[in-house]
Motif scaffolding. Structure first.
Motif, mmCIF file in Angstrom:
data_model
loop_
_atom_site.group_PDB
_atom_site.id
_atom_site.type_symbol
_atom_site.label_atom_id
_atom_site.label_comp_id
_atom_site.label_asym_id
_atom_site.label_seq_id
_atom_site.Cartn_x
_atom_site.Cartn_y
_atom_site.Cartn_z
ATOM 1 N N TYR A 148 0.763 -1.141 -0.078
ATOM 2 C CA TYR A 148 -0.132 0.163 -0.142
ATOM 3 C C TYR A 148 0.806 1.189 -0.020
ATOM 4 O O TYR A 148 0.437 2.197 0.288
ATOM 5 C CB TYR A 148 -0.598 -0.088 1.056
ATOM 6 N N ASP A 150 3.118 4.005 -2.297
ATOM 7 C CA ASP A 150 3.379 4.467 -3.348
ATOM 8 C C ASP A 150 4.971 4.831 -3.821
ATOM 9 O O ASP A 150 5.646 4.407 -2.968
ATOM 10 C CB ASP A 150 2.314 5.899 -3.823
ATOM 11 N N GLU A 151 4.860 5.418 -4.997
ATOM 12 C CA GLU A 151 6.381 5.569 -5.415
ATOM 13 C C GLU A 151 7.116 6.702 -4.536
ATOM 14 O O GLU A 151 8.293 6.762 -4.608
ATOM 15 C CB GLU A 151 6.505 6.165 -6.988
ATOM 16 N N HIS A 156 -0.922 4.638 2.078
ATOM 17 C CA HIS A 156 -2.172 4.720 1.654
ATOM 18 C C HIS A 156 -2.966 3.727 2.333
ATOM 19 O O HIS A 156 -3.485 2.789 2.016
ATOM 20 C CB HIS A 156 -2.540 4.780 0.192
#
Length: 208
Positions: A148, A150-151, A156
């Motif tokens: 969960y 991100d880059e 999240h």
């Protein structure tokens, strides 16, 4: 249109439905579902769970002063309900539900690997309030599922499909209505338009 006055009762809804994993000193583990759970302090990080003394897991928490709060999701709703209605005296819930014990870093109680967030807790104080005893605990560690992220390495949590409990029923989180502070946040477009208009007025006055 009117309202009725009822006798005092706990009508605070919705609340989180969490699976709390515990273990005794011999390593026997169990899971209980708790709806009476909540954040009580940011610094130091603390939370509480309230448990009936007759629950099978109660003595395990009293014995070790440790537990893990595992957040629950749409994919775990049946397991969440099962752990709330079945007793560890009668069934090995990890085995029956096919849940995976996850070794924690700061407590001896296992986490639930299928949960996106495992919160390691050590009991600071027990308040014997009545039907429930409240375990006030320090959060000593948090484990999160890296799928969960991100880059930018931001977690999240709202993408995990968390569930809530309200008056005997389970619900998935629904439509996003806003975020903290949105009610007083200025509209960027409106502010930009206002600033542009003010700038133009100043230019016009200068030309005059």
């Amino acid at each position: 249109m009117g309202k009725e006055v009822w006798k005092a009762g706990n009508m605070l809804n919705p609340v989180p439905a969490v699976m709390v994993s515990v273990a005794d000193k011999e390593g026997n583990a169990n899971i209980l579902t708790v709806a009476w759970a909540g954040t009580i302090c940011t610094n130091p990080p603390m939370l509480s769970i309230s448990v009936r003394p007759e629950r099978y897991s109660y003595h395990m928490i009293k014995e070790t002063n440790e537990f893990v709060v595992n957040l629950t999701t749409k994919d775990l709703v049946k397991e969440t309900d099962f752990c709330g209605v079945k007793s560890g005296k009668d069934v090995d819930k990890f085995k029956e539900l096919g849940l995976t014990k996850s070794k924690m870093e700061h407590v001896s109680a296992p986490g639930i690997a299928e949960s996106p967030v495992n919160i390691e807790c050590k009991v600071r104080k027990v308040e014997e309030l009545g039907s429930h005893h409240m375990f006030i605990a320090d959060v000593v560690g948090v484990v999160v599922d890296d799928k969960y992220f991100d880059e930018t390495n931001r977690f999240h949590i709202n993408d995990t499909n968390l569930i809530m409990y309200s008056h005997g029923e389970y619900f998935a989180l629904g439509e996003k209505l806003g975020k903290f502070g949105y009610s007083i946040k200025k509209n960027k477009k409106a502010v930009s338009k206002k600033n542009k208009k003010s700038k133009n007025n100043k230019i016009n006055k200068t030309k005059k």
